[in-house]
Design a protein around this motif. Structure first.
Motif, short mmCIF file in Angstrom:
data_model
loop_
_atom_site.label_atom_id
_atom_site.label_comp_id
_atom_site.label_asym_id
_atom_site.label_seq_id
_atom_site.Cartn_x
_atom_site.Cartn_y
_atom_site.Cartn_z
N ASN A 1 2.41 7.60 4.93
CA ASN A 1 1.73 8.69 5.63
C ASN A 1 2.63 9.92 5.81
O ASN A 1 2.14 11.06 5.80
N GLU A 2 3.92 9.70 5.96
CA GLU A 2 4.85 10.81 6.19
C GLU A 2 5.29 11.48 4.89
O GLU A 2 5.61 12.68 4.89
N ASN A 3 5.32 10.74 3.80
CA ASN A 3 5.92 11.27 2.57
C ASN A 3 4.95 11.46 1.42
O ASN A 3 5.30 12.11 0.43
N LEU A 4 3.76 10.92 1.53
CA LEU A 4 2.79 11.04 0.44
C LEU A 4 1.51 11.68 0.99
O LEU A 4 0.50 11.03 1.21
N THR A 5 1.57 12.97 1.19
CA THR A 5 0.46 13.69 1.83
C THR A 5 -0.65 14.06 0.85
O THR A 5 -1.73 14.47 1.29
N HIS A 6 -0.41 13.92 -0.44
CA HIS A 6 -1.43 14.26 -1.43
C HIS A 6 -2.03 13.02 -2.10
O HIS A 6 -3.15 13.06 -2.59
N ALA A 7 -1.28 11.94 -2.14
CA ALA A 7 -1.77 10.72 -2.77
C ALA A 7 -2.91 10.11 -1.96
O ALA A 7 -3.09 10.42 -0.77
N THR A 8 -3.67 9.25 -2.58
CA THR A 8 -4.75 8.53 -1.91
C THR A 8 -4.18 7.25 -1.32
O THR A 8 -3.75 6.36 -2.06
N ILE A 9 -4.15 7.15 0.01
CA ILE A 9 -3.57 6.00 0.69
C ILE A 9 -4.67 4.97 0.96
O ILE A 9 -5.70 5.27 1.55
N ILE A 10 -4.43 3.75 0.53
CA ILE A 10 -5.35 2.63 0.76
C ILE A 10 -4.63 1.60 1.61
O ILE A 10 -3.55 1.12 1.24
N VAL A 11 -5.20 1.26 2.76
CA VAL A 11 -4.60 0.25 3.65
C VAL A 11 -5.27 -1.09 3.39
O VAL A 11 -6.49 -1.21 3.48
N HIS A 12 -4.46 -2.07 3.04
CA HIS A 12 -4.98 -3.42 2.80
C HIS A 12 -4.37 -4.37 3.82
O HIS A 12 -3.16 -4.35 4.05
N GLN A 13 -5.18 -5.21 4.42
CA GLN A 13 -4.75 -6.00 5.57
C GLN A 13 -3.66 -7.01 5.25
O GLN A 13 -2.78 -7.25 6.07
N LYS A 14 -3.70 -7.64 4.08
CA LYS A 14 -2.78 -8.73 3.78
C LYS A 14 -1.71 -8.27 2.79
O LYS A 14 -1.99 -8.06 1.62
N ASN A 15 -0.50 -8.14 3.29
CA ASN A 15 0.61 -7.65 2.48
C ASN A 15 0.82 -8.47 1.22
O ASN A 15 1.07 -7.93 0.14
N GLU A 16 0.71 -9.80 1.35
CA GLU A 16 1.02 -10.66 0.22
C GLU A 16 0.02 -10.54 -0.92
O GLU A 16 0.30 -10.96 -2.06
N GLU A 17 -1.14 -9.94 -0.67
CA GLU A 17 -2.16 -9.78 -1.71
C GLU A 17 -1.98 -8.48 -2.51
O GLU A 17 -2.55 -8.34 -3.61
N ILE A 18 -1.22 -7.54 -1.98
CA ILE A 18 -1.15 -6.21 -2.59
C ILE A 18 -0.55 -6.22 -4.00
O ILE A 18 -1.09 -5.57 -4.90
N PRO A 19 0.56 -6.94 -4.26
CA PRO A 19 1.09 -6.93 -5.63
C PRO A 19 0.06 -7.35 -6.68
O PRO A 19 -0.04 -6.72 -7.75
N THR A 20 -0.70 -8.38 -6.40
CA THR A 20 -1.73 -8.82 -7.36
C THR A 20 -2.80 -7.75 -7.54
O THR A 20 -3.27 -7.52 -8.66
N LEU A 21 -3.16 -7.08 -6.46
CA LEU A 21 -4.17 -6.02 -6.55
C LEU A 21 -3.65 -4.85 -7.39
O LEU A 21 -4.42 -4.22 -8.13
N ILE A 22 -2.36 -4.55 -7.28
CA ILE A 22 -1.77 -3.52 -8.13
C ILE A 22 -1.85 -3.95 -9.59
O ILE A 22 -2.26 -3.18 -10.47
N ALA A 23 -1.45 -5.18 -9.87
CA ALA A 23 -1.46 -5.69 -11.24
C ALA A 23 -2.85 -5.68 -11.84
O ALA A 23 -3.03 -5.44 -13.04
N GLU A 24 -3.87 -5.89 -10.99
CA GLU A 24 -5.25 -5.95 -11.47
C GLU A 24 -5.93 -4.60 -11.50
O GLU A 24 -7.10 -4.50 -11.89
N GLY A 25 -5.23 -3.53 -11.07
CA GLY A 25 -5.77 -2.19 -11.16
C GLY A 25 -6.57 -1.72 -9.97
O GLY A 25 -7.21 -0.66 -10.03
N GLU A 26 -6.53 -2.45 -8.86
CA GLU A 26 -7.25 -2.03 -7.65
C GLU A 26 -6.55 -0.85 -6.97
O GLU A 26 -7.17 -0.14 -6.17
N ALA A 27 -5.29 -0.66 -7.25
CA ALA A 27 -4.53 0.51 -6.80
C ALA A 27 -3.40 0.69 -7.82
O ALA A 27 -3.21 -0.15 -8.70
N ASP A 28 -2.66 1.79 -7.69
CA ASP A 28 -1.65 2.11 -8.70
C ASP A 28 -0.23 1.79 -8.27
O ASP A 28 0.60 1.38 -9.09
N VAL A 29 0.05 2.00 -6.99
CA VAL A 29 1.42 1.87 -6.49
C VAL A 29 1.40 1.15 -5.15
O VAL A 29 0.52 1.40 -4.32
N MET A 30 2.38 0.28 -4.95
CA MET A 30 2.59 -0.34 -3.65
C MET A 30 3.90 0.18 -3.07
O MET A 30 4.92 0.17 -3.75
#
Length: 285
Positions: free
Chosen positions: A184-213
């Motif tokens: 929130n402080e450093n990426l003011t132009h990117a699209t921020i997506i909040v996902h509840q479970k931290n451990e699921e985010i890497p797989t979601l990145i790999a599957e294309g649900e978001a671009d960067v973790m």
């Protein structure tokens, strides 16, 4: 009755011996004229005494942060670098260990709540000025810093924060912690997506649900090693630098001193370095 007997034995040992090493407590040579001070020191250990009487060290941990603290959903078993640190503390105390679930959004509240939920919290908790104002934090035992995970096929695309901070880049973070705060402080132009479970985010990145973790240099290598679809192109150039420590409420200075002594001893005898190597983490001490 047996636990009270153990405490009286400990007080007696301190009274008559100049040098004693008893698991969690190491004293250097003292004069026999300091006998009363030694006995008083035992009495003035409210947190440690409570833990010894209970026979269990209660440890708050999120269980969602490989390889520092993870709870296997099928078995409920905890593992990780931070979990082994907690087990070292319990071992020095000579007590059992109980892991108490907490979360990044509720971590501070769970540390401060009455009645107390756990004795200390561990597992990927960065030492910050804000935390030190309201709580106690140990010496650092693991270096960290913000970095990213992305798809390996797009690793060349992200070489700086400026490359990430674009409207078309979807950045995923877990809620309530420093990853969300950093985004929130450093990426003011990117699209921020909040996902509840931290451990699921890497797989979601790999599957294309978001671009960067947004993650840490402590977490990213694990996912790169276990999923070839992922990359951490900025791993060697983190956006900031910090340390991870043990968190607890104020008023537990006796426990803090003991934890810091364990960390110092592990640095001195090489066991902390071995633990870093076991989990593929950078040793900075």
């Amino acid at each position: 009755m047996m636990k009270q007997h153990k405490l009286w034995i400990l007080a007696a040992i301190l009274t008559f011996c100049g040098i004693v090493t008893l698991g969690w407590l190491t004293l250097t040579t003292v004069s026999c004229t300091a006998n009363e001070d030694n006995a008083a020191e035992v009495v003035n250990q409210p947190t440690i005494t409570r833990i010894l009487e209970r026979g269990t060290l209660q440890v708050g941990t999120t269980g969602d942060y490989r390889p520092l603290s993870f709870c296997e959903p099928e078995t409920g078993e905890y593992w990780g670098f931070g979990i082994e640190m907690a087990e070292k503390i319990a071992e020095h105390l000579g007590v059992a260990i109980q892991f108490v679930p907490t979360s990044w959004p509720t971590l501070t509240a769970d540390v401060l709540v009455e009645p107390q939920m756990f004795d200390l919290a561990i597992g990927g908790i960065t030492i910050t000025d804000a935390r030190c104002e309201t709580m106690l934090m140990s010496d650092g035992y693991l270096a960290n810093g913000k970095t990213i995970l992305c798809r390996a096929s797009e690793a060349d695309r992200y070489q700086s924060l400026a490359d990430i901070d674009k409207p078309e880049v979807r950045v995923m973070v877990n809620p309530g912690g420093l990853n969300e705060k950093f985004a929130n402080e450093n990426l003011t132009h990117a699209t921020i997506i909040v996902h509840q479970k931290n451990e699921e985010i890497p797989t979601l990145i790999a599957e294309g649900e978001a671009d960067v973790m947004i993650t840490e240099i402590t977490e990213a290598p694990y996912y790169v090693q276990t999923d070839t679809r992922l990359a951490a192109p900025l791993l060697d150039a983190p956006f900031n630098h910090g340390e991870i420590g043990v968190l607890m409420r104020k008023g537990q200075e006796d426990l803090l001193r003991m934890v810091n002594e364990i960390i110092r001893q592990m640095k001195s005898d090489g066991s902390l370095r071995l633990l870093h190597e076991k989990y593929g983490l950078v040793y900075a001490y």
